[in-house]
Design a protein around this motif. Structure first.
Motif, PDB file in Angstrom:
ATOM      1  N   ALA A 132       0.864  -1.183   0.000  1.00 32.65           N
ATOM      2  CA  ALA A 132       0.000   0.000   0.000  1.00 32.65           C
ATOM      3  C   ALA A 132       0.899   1.232   0.000  1.00 32.65           C
ATOM      4  CB  ALA A 132      -0.909  -0.002   1.220  1.00 32.65           C
ATOM      5  N   LEU A 133       0.800   2.030  -1.045  1.00 37.06           N
ATOM      6  CA  LEU A 133       1.634   3.227  -1.129  1.00 37.06           C
ATOM      7  C   LEU A 133       1.196   4.265  -0.105  1.00 37.06           C
ATOM      8  CD1 LEU A 133       2.078   3.786  -4.962  1.00 37.06           C
ATOM      9  CD2 LEU A 133       3.867   3.225  -3.311  1.00 37.06           C
ATOM     10  N   GLY A 134       2.193   4.894   0.517  1.00 42.11           N
ATOM     11  CA  GLY A 134       1.963   6.005   1.419  1.00 42.11           C
ATOM     12  C   GLY A 134       2.440   7.295   0.787  1.00 42.11           C
ATOM     13  N   PRO A 135       2.805   8.267   1.605  1.00 43.20           N
ATOM     14  CA  PRO A 135       3.289   9.538   1.051  1.00 43.20           C
ATOM     15  C   PRO A 135       4.532   9.332   0.190  1.00 43.20           C
ATOM     16  CG  PRO A 135       2.861   9.720   3.420  1.00 43.20           C
ATOM     17  CD  PRO A 135       2.782   8.275   3.082  1.00 43.20           C
ATOM     18  N   HIS A 136       4.575   9.991  -0.944  1.00 49.65           N
ATOM     19  CA  HIS A 136       5.746   9.916  -1.811  1.00 49.65           C
ATOM     20  C   HIS A 136       5.788  11.165  -2.679  1.00 49.65           C
ATOM     21  CE1 HIS A 136       2.435   8.063  -4.108  1.00 49.65           C
ATOM     22  NE2 HIS A 136       3.014   8.600  -5.166  1.00 49.65           N
ATOM     23  N   ARG A 137       6.965  11.452  -3.193  1.00 52.35           N
ATOM     24  CA  ARG A 137       7.108  12.634  -4.036  1.00 52.35           C
ATOM     25  C   ARG A 137       8.151  12.383  -5.117  1.00 52.35           C
ATOM     26  NH1 ARG A 137      11.431  16.176  -2.780  1.00 52.35           N
ATOM     27  NH2 ARG A 137      12.707  15.524  -0.992  1.00 52.35           N
ATOM     28  N   SER A 138       8.001  13.072  -6.215  1.00 56.90           N
ATOM     29  CA  SER A 138       8.980  13.012  -7.288  1.00 56.90           C
ATOM     30  C   SER A 138      10.042  14.072  -7.058  1.00 56.90           C
ATOM     31  CB  SER A 138       8.301  13.237  -8.635  1.00 56.90           C
ATOM     32  OG  SER A 138       7.351  12.229  -8.900  1.00 56.90           O
ATOM     33  N   LEU A 139      11.262  13.789  -7.478  1.00 61.91           N
ATOM     34  CA  LEU A 139      12.352  14.755  -7.355  1.00 61.91           C
ATOM     35  C   LEU A 139      13.370  14.506  -8.445  1.00 61.91           C
ATOM     36  CD1 LEU A 139      14.812  13.693  -4.571  1.00 61.91           C
ATOM     37  CD2 LEU A 139      12.755  12.383  -4.979  1.00 61.91           C
ATOM     38  N   LEU A 140      14.210  15.502  -8.652  1.00 58.21           N
ATOM     39  CA  LEU A 140      15.269  15.405  -9.639  1.00 58.21           C
ATOM     40  C   LEU A 140      16.617  15.342  -8.933  1.00 58.21           C
ATOM     41  CD1 LEU A 140      13.940  18.091 -12.118  1.00 58.21           C
ATOM     42  CD2 LEU A 140      14.055  15.630 -12.563  1.00 58.21           C
TER      43      LEU A 140
END
Length: 231
Positions: free
Chosen positions: A188-196
């Protein structure tokens, strides 16, 4: 440890390992804060899969009682063992492959995946092993690179994956989708974010990263997941 066994050198990329060790140290000023965010708040027993040269070890909080760090490549494993001696939490660096983790089932409170899913031979099997060794409700922390950018970048990633990139970079693939893989493995996915990475300057095919959390569902929520309890 379980009866599962793997050769001590499940992965053998000595030239790439030395290159990676040097490059990772040069990039650590920018990557280190992401490692700290990745590991913040962890507690209990942790398994780190694909520990590389051990740069995560300095960021584990004191609430972690033990880290079992799996690293299949001998050169990187030797460097990780040196890093473990400097860590402020107990770290045991052992050989092993992500697809056949040499540890007991449901033995860990958390698992760490840090720039490793790009290079495992079988992503589905590796994540199935992560689910096996985590206790129900256990957490996955992930910091991975994968497919990203515009159409031209994605086409370039696919082309490089079919040609020179895995050969030059220790089996690394650019166009995998870590979020989809983690979700498909039953987490189950929780908080996540994309970044460079790096966050400034020219974009490279490996710049597109995602950092976040997932968890293994409790048993009542885990029924029906392929591969769960032998199904």
């Amino acid at each position: 440890m379980s009866s599962r066994s793997v050769t001590k050198d499940a992965v053998h990329h000595p030239l790439f390992a030395r290159f990676y060790a040097r490059l990772s140290l040069k990039l650590e000023a920018g990557v280190g804060p992401h490692r700290a965010e990745l590991l913040d708040g962890l507690a209990g027993r942790v398994i780190e899969i694909g520990a590389g040269n051990g740069l995560n070890f300095a960021h584990y909080p004191p609430t972690v009682s033990e880290v079992v760090a799996i690293e299949p490549e001998r050169t990187l494993r030797q460097l990780a063992r040196k890093a473990a001696l400097r860590a402020e939490v107990p770290v045991d660096v052992v050989p092993g492959a992500a697809e056949a983790l040499p540890v007991k089932s449901e033995a860990f409170d958390a698992a760490v995946l840090s720039l490793v899913l790009c290079s495992v031979r079988d992503v589905e099997r590796a994540l199935g092993e992560v689910r096996r060794v985590l206790r129900p409700g256990g957490e996955v922390r992930f910091f991975e690179h994968g497919a990203g950018g515009g159409r031209a970048m994605r086409l370039s990633q696919r082309a490089l994956d079919r040609t020179v990139w895995p050969l030059l970079f220790g089996g690394c693939h650019l166009h995998r989708d870590p979020l989809d893989a983690i979700r498909s493995a039953g987490f189950a996915l929780g908080p996540h974010r994309s970044l460079l990475v790096p966050d400034t300057g020219p974009r490279t095919p490996s710049s597109f990263c995602v950092l976040g959390r997932a968890h293994r569902p409790e048993p009542e929520a885990d029924r029906g997941v392929p591969g769960r309890n032998g199904t």
